[in-house]
Scaffold this active site. Structure first.
Site, short mmCIF file in Angstrom:
data_model
loop_
_atom_site.label_atom_id
_atom_site.label_comp_id
_atom_site.label_asym_id
_atom_site.label_seq_id
_atom_site.Cartn_x
_atom_site.Cartn_y
_atom_site.Cartn_z
N ASP A 89 -12.35 -52.17 23.77
CA ASP A 89 -11.58 -52.31 22.53
C ASP A 89 -10.94 -53.69 22.46
O ASP A 89 -11.45 -54.63 23.07
CB ASP A 89 -10.51 -51.21 22.47
CG ASP A 89 -10.30 -50.68 21.07
OD1 ASP A 89 -9.68 -51.39 20.27
OD2 ASP A 89 -10.77 -49.57 20.77
N HIS A 375 -4.92 -52.04 18.23
CA HIS A 375 -5.88 -50.94 18.20
C HIS A 375 -6.15 -50.37 19.59
O HIS A 375 -6.14 -49.14 19.79
CB HIS A 375 -7.17 -51.47 17.57
CG HIS A 375 -8.18 -50.43 17.22
ND1 HIS A 375 -9.30 -50.19 17.99
CD2 HIS A 375 -8.28 -49.59 16.18
CE1 HIS A 375 -10.03 -49.24 17.43
NE2 HIS A 375 -9.43 -48.85 16.32
N SER A 622 -11.73 -44.03 14.96
CA SER A 622 -11.25 -44.76 16.14
C SER A 622 -10.27 -43.92 16.94
O SER A 622 -10.09 -44.13 18.14
CB SER A 622 -10.57 -46.06 15.72
OG SER A 622 -11.49 -47.04 15.37
#
Length: 723
Positions: A89, A375, A622
């Site tokens: 990520d 994220h 996600s």
């Protein structure tokens, strides 16, 4: 990239839990974090005084939908322990709450790499030494501060800690080969130097020198894009304020010139030149740092420039970064590879960006590892955020009390809080956190080297040809040859058909996950609460006259509204659990189902410290993908404890064969259905001796173009004739 899609672009200001406590700009160890970083605030858990005791805190990081919470209650030791989760990520902030189980960080993009091959000599000094490092004769050594001094590549004079153990760099194989010829000559020279030293009658102290390696790094190559905007804004305010002071001084000088020369026509050429120079200087000083004219004059902010120093302490290579830009590094704590001591530091009080280091190529490449966005930390928090319970609990939430009492983790923990996490940064900071092929390849190699059991990829994009390409080949090798379970997001481009993204929704070797939102999630995460009417009945806080108040499955909501209208009943106000409208839908263009399973696709959990908050709401596939990854970690932990062979094929089959089909959703939306951890575990127990569970099948139709995996007839010309 799911993080940039509409699903994750949430109203953070309204849906996050902020913390007034900011971490200090110091080096921390993630093995023993400070209380401010390790403890959850009462506001975040919903258990403190002054909060609503009935608030459904347990659903901020949902686990009941997949029965992960019930599984942990009955199997508290199968909480992910013994399992390593790799997160591909944007990178993970080691200082984010719940990240005490982060055991390694790897920057696979190279965005933090620094060339530190430049070797120089650092001189030993005291505060009572002159600029050449010689002790002043008039002041006999009285115990001044000791340090090493060297000129950095930025031109700053760097002060290194005098208590650092700095040893000669280990001799590399190349160095040994190059130095073999002159070894005897060097030995003779050393003997001569030693004899000369011993015969020296003067009591003069010789200068001490050690070898260190230097590098330099632009901070703006490290800062995430949203942080970059904040830092630039802060620096521009300070810059413009300083320029305003200089401009005021120039105006004063212009006023003095005008007073001294009331008639400019009588001024000399030199006097006119002085006035012209002052006016030109004022024009430059009055430019705002963010203006286009400043850019044209190369006056835009290049950002901080950090000196980097690497040395060898006799055991490990260590690095120090001059984040203060003062040159004084004596108070900094040198750090080695994160996996060895799990230390990290913060660049400054303005940016609040945490970083760790890795050192490669025998001390000649320094990797500064920091995240490229929030994220990755959020994804890691869902999969395996580690929040130990803090008894006693004042909450009336039964689910939360059961978890705290029996499991030892509070409701903000991830699905598999006992698992270890490794961060593989594939989002390049220089490209706005976009992944590169080289980063993905390196991440796969590192995942094998570091023995990950399951990896999560919450990145995705469209593709022209499904289930093909170099990355798919690497993924298949990782899964089928090395036995690593690979979970990925299906994409955020729904609700149309064939919107699944690559690789999660298009590759057979991966487990593609759709995003689901339950009624409990709607209440806890999106404040879709109900209240009692005057007559005691329950109505929705929103517009009860519309009949579609909490419903996100519009077809079901309208159907309920029509049914209620025709029967004369009041419209239902109950929110309907469904996949998010943007969750991608199968099939793939080559006829595969696309979506394998679904899982909760939203959570309020960990984000990096530089966001100036501890937790944030994000939603997307996600988020559903790391939830499924956490479920896999629970199953793998149980399998390891029970001695059950757990291949990727066996795990995937257990998940799909026991998934719960959700009402109102097609197989193209939800795949096999919602993951059920407890039933999947029972399936694994029931089939522990069935070797057929480890078989995977490659299905294709050879007599059709491209050898598709299924028959997909959609267009009018395809269904108008018999095939």
């Amino acid at each position: 990239f799911d993080a940039d899609g509409p699903a994750a672009a949430t109203a953070a200001a309204a849906a996050t839990m902020r913390s007034s406590a900011a971490p200090a700009a110091a080096v921390w160890s993630s093995a023993a974090p400070p209380a401010a970083a390790a403890a959850m605030t009462n506001a975040s858990t919903g258990t403190g005084n002054g909060t609503n005791a009935a608030f459904p805190s347990a659903h901020l990081v949902p686990k009941s939908e997949t029965n992960a919470d019930a599984f942990l209650v009955h199997n508290p030791t199968y909480d992910g322990r013994g399992v390593t989760i790799g997160v591909l990520d944007t990178g993970i902030d080691p200082g984010a709450v719940g990240m005490t189980n982060l055991i390694n960080v790897v920057d696979c993009t190279g965005s933090g790499d620094v060339d530190v091959s430049c070797e120089v000599q650092a001189t030993f000094c005291r505060d009572d030494c002159d600029d050449d490092g010689e002790e002043n004769a008039e002041e006999n050594n009285a115990g001044g501060e000791e340090y090493w001094k060297v000129e950095g590549l930025t031109g700053r004079t760097l002060k290194l800690g005098g208590d650092w153990t700095i040893c000669p760099f280990p001799e590399t194989k190349t160095d040994a080969e190059d130095g073999e010829e002159g070894k005897e000559e060097a030995g003779e020279d050393n003997k001569k130097d030693k004899n000369n030293s011993n015969n020296d009658d003067e009591a003069e102290t010789k200068k001490k020198e050690v070898t260190v390696r230097l590098g330099v790094k632009l901070a703006y190559e490290l800062f995430p894009r949203s942080l970059l905007r904040r830092v630039k804004s802060h620096r521009s305010i300070e810059y413009d304020a300083a320029q305003a002071k200089h401009a005021a001084n120039v105006r004063r000088r212009l006023t003095e010139w005008n007073t001294a020369n009331p008639d400019p026509t009588k001024s000399t050429h030199d006097q006119i030149r002085i006035r012209t120079d002052l006016m030109a200087l004022l024009d430059v000083l009055e430019l705002k740092s963010t203006s286009d004219a400043a850019d044209e004059l190369y006056l835009s902010d290049p950002g901080p420039l950090y000196d980097c120093v690497v040395y060898y302490d006799g055991t490990d290579y260590r690095a120090v970064i001059d984040a203060s830009e003062t040159g004084d590094m004596t108070k900094a704590k040198p750090m080695t590879d994160f996996v060895k001591e799990r230390q990290f530091a913060t660049f400054g009080n303005v940016d609040m960006l945490n970083y760790a280091v890795n050192i490669y190529d025998e001390g000649k490449v320094l990797s500064i590892v920091c995240d490229a966005g929030a994220h990755g930390s959020h994804v890691a928090g869902i999969a395996a955020g580690h929040h130990p319970a803090v008894p006693p609990s004042n909450s009336d939430d039964e689910d939360e009390q059961v978890l705290s009492r029996n499991v030892g983790f509070d409701c903000m923990s991830g699905v598999a809080p006992g698992a270890n996490i490794i961060s593989f940064k594939i989002g390049d900071t220089r490209l706005g956190s976009m992944e590169t092929g080289a980063a993905l390849t390196r991440a796969m190699i590192e995942a094998i080297r570091l023995k990950c059991d399951v990896i999560n990829l919450s990145y995705g994009e469209g593709c022209a040809v499904a289930n093909s390409g170099r990355f798919v080949e690497l993924a298949e090798d990782l899964v089928y040859r090395h036995g690593v379970v690979f979970v990925s997001s299906a994409g955020n481009n729904g609700p149309a058909l064939s919107t699944v993204g690559a690789p999660g929704g298009t590759s057979s070797a991966l487990i593609g996950v759709a995003a689901y939102v339950s009624q409990d999630m709607m209440k806890a995460e999106y404040s879709m609460m109900t209240k009692s009417a005057a007559d005691g009945s329950s109505v929705n806080e929103f517009d009860a006259n519309e009949g579609v108040e909490g419903a996100t499955n519009l077809a079901a909501a309208y159907a309920d509204a029509e049914e209620s209208s025709s029967s004369g009943e009041q419209p239902k106000d109950e929110a309907i659990g469904t996949t998010y409208t943007w969750s991608s839908v199968g099939p793939t263009v080559d006829g595969d189902n696309g979506v394998d399973i679904n899982a909760p696709g939203g959570a309020i959990t960990s984000v990096p410290n530089w966001t100036l908050q501890k937790n944030q709401l994000m939603n997307g596939t996600s988020m559903s993908s790391p939830h499924a990854t956490g479920c896999v970690a629970l199953l793998l932990s149980a399998c390891k404890a029970e001695g059950i062979k757990a291949t990727p094929a066996r795990i995937k089959r257990a998940l799909q064969n026991t998934a719960k089909e959700m009402d109102g959703l097609s197989v193209l939306q939800q795949g096999s259905g919602m993951v059920q951890v407890d039933k999947a575990w029972q399936y694994l127990l029931d089939h522990r001796d069935d070797h057929d569970e480890d078989i995977h099948f490659n299905i294709s139709i050879d007599n059709r173009a491209g050898s598709p995996r299924g028959v997909y007839l959609r267009q009018a010309d395809e269904v108008a004739v018999r095939h």
